[in-house]
Design a protein around this motif. Structure first.
Motif, PDB file in Angstrom:
ATOM      1  N   THR A 177       0.211 -13.105   8.131  1.00 35.85           N
ATOM      2  CA  THR A 177       0.241 -13.500   6.722  1.00 35.85           C
ATOM      3  C   THR A 177      -0.942 -14.376   6.324  1.00 35.85           C
ATOM      4  O   THR A 177      -1.213 -14.537   5.138  1.00 35.85           O
ATOM      5  N   THR A 231      -4.527 -15.339   5.406  1.00 38.99           N
ATOM      6  CA  THR A 231      -5.604 -14.552   4.795  1.00 38.99           C
ATOM      7  C   THR A 231      -6.796 -14.378   5.728  1.00 38.99           C
ATOM      8  O   THR A 231      -7.341 -13.275   5.875  1.00 38.99           O
ATOM      9  N   ASN A 259      -7.179  -5.975  -4.742  1.00 41.38           N
ATOM     10  CA  ASN A 259      -6.435  -6.916  -3.888  1.00 41.38           C
ATOM     11  C   ASN A 259      -6.072  -6.332  -2.534  1.00 41.38           C
ATOM     12  O   ASN A 259      -5.208  -6.850  -1.845  1.00 41.38           O
ATOM     13  N   ARG A 260      -6.699  -5.231  -2.132  1.00 42.16           N
ATOM     14  CA  ARG A 260      -6.319  -4.605  -0.862  1.00 42.16           C
ATOM     15  C   ARG A 260      -7.530  -3.942  -0.221  1.00 42.16           C
ATOM     16  O   ARG A 260      -8.524  -3.657  -0.881  1.00 42.16           O
ATOM     17  N   PRO A 301      -3.176  -5.741   2.401  1.00 49.61           N
ATOM     18  CA  PRO A 301      -3.406  -6.722   1.333  1.00 49.61           C
ATOM     19  C   PRO A 301      -4.406  -7.791   1.762  1.00 49.61           C
ATOM     20  O   PRO A 301      -4.384  -8.251   2.897  1.00 49.61           O
ATOM     21  N   ASN A 310      -4.412 -10.724   0.637  1.00 51.11           N
ATOM     22  CA  ASN A 310      -3.500 -11.845   0.846  1.00 51.11           C
ATOM     23  C   ASN A 310      -2.117 -11.264   1.092  1.00 51.11           C
ATOM     24  O   ASN A 310      -1.807 -10.173   0.621  1.00 51.11           O
ATOM     25  N   HIS A 311      -1.286 -11.983   1.827  1.00 51.07           N
ATOM     26  CA  HIS A 311       0.037 -11.468   2.174  1.00 51.07           C
ATOM     27  C   HIS A 311       0.774 -10.958   0.940  1.00 51.07           C
ATOM     28  O   HIS A 311       0.935 -11.668  -0.051  1.00 51.07           O
ATOM     29  N   ASP A 312       1.206  -9.673   1.007  1.00 50.60           N
ATOM     30  CA  ASP A 312       1.887  -9.053  -0.133  1.00 50.60           C
ATOM     31  C   ASP A 312       2.769  -7.925   0.392  1.00 50.60           C
ATOM     32  O   ASP A 312       2.270  -6.889   0.831  1.00 50.60           O
ATOM     33  N   ARG A 313       4.094  -8.113   0.333  1.00 45.12           N
ATOM     34  CA  ARG A 313       5.037  -7.117   0.867  1.00 45.12           C
ATOM     35  C   ARG A 313       5.065  -5.825   0.041  1.00 45.12           C
ATOM     36  O   ARG A 313       5.568  -4.808   0.517  1.00 45.12           O
ATOM     37  N   SER A 314       4.539  -5.864  -1.170  1.00 50.10           N
ATOM     38  CA  SER A 314       4.572  -4.666  -2.012  1.00 50.10           C
ATOM     39  C   SER A 314       3.467  -3.677  -1.666  1.00 50.10           C
ATOM     40  O   SER A 314       3.461  -2.546  -2.156  1.00 50.10           O
TER      41      SER A 314
END
Length: 342
Positions: free
Chosen positions: A6, A8, A66-67, A90, A92-96
């Motif tokens: 998670t 960055t 962002n990915r 991602p 930055n940490h992003d579960r979506s």
């Protein structure tokens, strides 16, 4: 404990490490145009990996918003370069977002959260997880429990093959999803004890043509021979939605048979290679034997690919009626006696 990365900075380091691994393994690298289902195009730095399933093309753009995309496509003749699979990491940490890196006992794995676009939108995650249920692993994701699909360890000695197997698996899932209009019946992946259709089929539109369906009879004759051989060995002869015929022990295949009957075998031989290697990873034991079964008349016309299949551990069998022989003339029963006891 398996943990999703998670931080960055750590994510950025692993993205670079993955790119470095792919660069080292690539036999060719170049910039080329990729096309996407929504109509967009982008010129992307692309790496070619040689695998037993054919060339795997990996597109690695620097970043998209962002990915950071990881694009994969199994090369097919005449096909526009378009991703079979996108695993987006991602920034930055992003579960979506569909991808993640996972730490497991010192190893770093590229993983998918199970989000794939397909026919008429996105495949429901419960469908994906049912399909990949034997691949799933539990992980801790920022103090939450989750499940992900481990794709490849960055320190694996078989990165190319692992990636190709995963891409082929997703391609198969997308085809099932499309063929079923978005509602695949994944229960058909379980082992079945039944024969295939025999008789005539019809194809064509305004002027349909009837033809003899040769795949079913050859599969059924093969099953009959295998049942005779397996009776005293406590093995079952089964099939499922994907596997034509298998010898099964405790729900795992110890031998898998892929049957091809097209009059023109070129493309089918290529697909058979990927199918057998993928089916072994999903349904088979570590020592599962692989067999490609062809009509005798196809082999008699000249079969120059024997060395290629031998190198992959795939035994070619020629069949007609109720007679099945290896290219060396040995009967299938003799071959099974030798290979299944080795």
């Amino acid at each position: 404990m398996r943990t999703i990365l998670t931080d960055t900075t750590e994510i950025t380091v692993m993205v670079r490490r993955f790119r470095s691994v792919i660069e080292d393994l690539a036999t060719e690298r170049y910039r080329t145009e990729w096309k996407f289902p929504n109509g967009d195009k982008d010129t992307i730095y692309t790496f070619a990996l040689e695998t037993s399933m054919g060339r795997l093309l990996v597109g690695l753009p620097e970043n998209w918003s962002n990915r950071v995309p990881h694009l994969f496509c199994l090369e097919r003749e005449g096909r526009v370069l378009s991703p079979d699979v996108e695993i987006n990491i991602p920034a930055n940490h992003d579960r979506s977002i569909s991808g993640a890196y996972l730490r497991d006992n010192g190893q770093i794995w590229l993983c998918s959260r199970g989000d794939f676009n397909a026919f008429r939108g996105k495949i429901r995650r419960e469908v994906t997880f049912k399909y990949f249920e034997k691949w799933l692993t539990d992980a801790v994701d920022d103090n939450r429990c989750c499940q992900v699909i481990p794709v490849v360890s960055l320190s694996s000695s078989s990165v190319c093959e692992n990636l190709a197997q995963f891409v082929q698996a997703v391609v198969t899932l997308k085809k099932l999803y499309k063929d079923s209009q978005g509602n695949p019946d994944l229960s058909d992946m379980s082992w079945l004890d039944r024969t295939e259709f025999e008789g005539k089929k019809t194809s064509g539109g305004s002027e349909p043509v009837s033809y003899d369906y040769s795949h079913g009879p050859l599969c059924n004759a093969l099953q009959a021979i295998l049942r005779q051989w397996a009776t005293d060995r406590k093995l079952e002869v089964k099939r499922n939605k994907h596997v034509d015929v298998a010898l099964v022990d405790n729900d795992r295949a110890v031998a898998i048979f892929e049957v091809k009957t097209s009059a023109s075998l070129g493309g089918q031989l290529f697909s058979a290679t990927g199918q057998l290697l993928y089916y072994r990873s999903v349904y088979g034991t570590d020592q599962c034997r692989l067999f490609l079964v062809l009509p005798s008349e196809s082999v008699n016309q000249g079969f120059s690919e024997k060395a290629f299949f031998d190198s992959l551990g795939i035994r070619v069998i020629a069949g007609t009626g109720n007679k099945f022989k290896g290219l060396d003339g040995k009967s299938l029963r003799n071959i099974l006696d030798l290979t299944m006891s080795a």
